[in-house]
Design a protein around this motif. Structure first.
Motif: not given
Length: 177
Positions: A1-17
């Motif tokens: 699921m995309q949501e999990k990927d988004w959250i993981r990238r936000i948590q690890k890299r602080g991805s603004k996108r």
């Protein structure tokens, strides 16, 4: 699921996108929830912004093994709305208006507000499966087919869970025994 990927990238890299994508995915739903709780569009917009700021500030602590993201998001939203209610200043109403309004109307409004708070507390203590259906239906404005699709469950199971909960709420809060 995309949501999990988004959250993981936000948590690890602080991805603004990915943060933008996550906010975009839930913005309308959370706005509707805030609007239904406050009854005011401007307040709901402000609260929605506060909610997502709080989400992004604390997303590193989000643990998907403890709760689904939506449940965690609604918990933050509920807490922000409760905080808003606590700090809300009473509105000044002209005396003439107060005299025209009956005491019964005022009492009914206060009881209704208290009832909503009690229902919210009651529902927040229920198992995740019941809360999800309730929040999606009542605050998210989703139809039963949409909820069933989101939860990947049969529509009949979703309806049964929702109607069981509403019957339980009637019994608990409206003394329909």
């Amino acid at each position: 699921m995309q949501e999990k990927d988004w959250i993981r990238r936000i948590q690890k890299r602080g991805s603004k996108r990915d943060a933008d994508k996550l906010i975009h995915a839930y913005y309308d739903e959370i706005y509707r929830y805030a609007w239904r709780q406050t009854g005011d569009k401007e307040t709901a917009m402000d609260l929605t912004q506060e909610i997502f700021i709080a989400v992004l500030q604390s997303i590193r602590r989000f643990d998907s093994t403890k709760a689904a993201f939506r449940t965690w998001l609604y918990r933050i939203a509920t807490n922000k709305i409760i905080d808003y209610r606590r700090r809300a200043k009473p509105v000044q109403i002209p005396l003439e208006t107060c005299i025209l309004a009956s005491v019964d109307d005022f009492t009914a409004q206060m009881e209704s507000r208290d009832l909503l708070d009690c229902i919210e507390k009651f529902v927040s203590g229920l198992p995740l499966e019941q809360r999800q259906v309730f929040y999606l239906r009542v605050y998210g404005g989703y139809t039963f087919p949409q909820i069933a699709d989101r939860l990947a469950e049969p529509e009949t199971a979703v309806k049964a869970r929702y109607y069981r909960l509403t019957a339980q709420l009637r019994k608990e809060f409206l003394d329909e025994k």
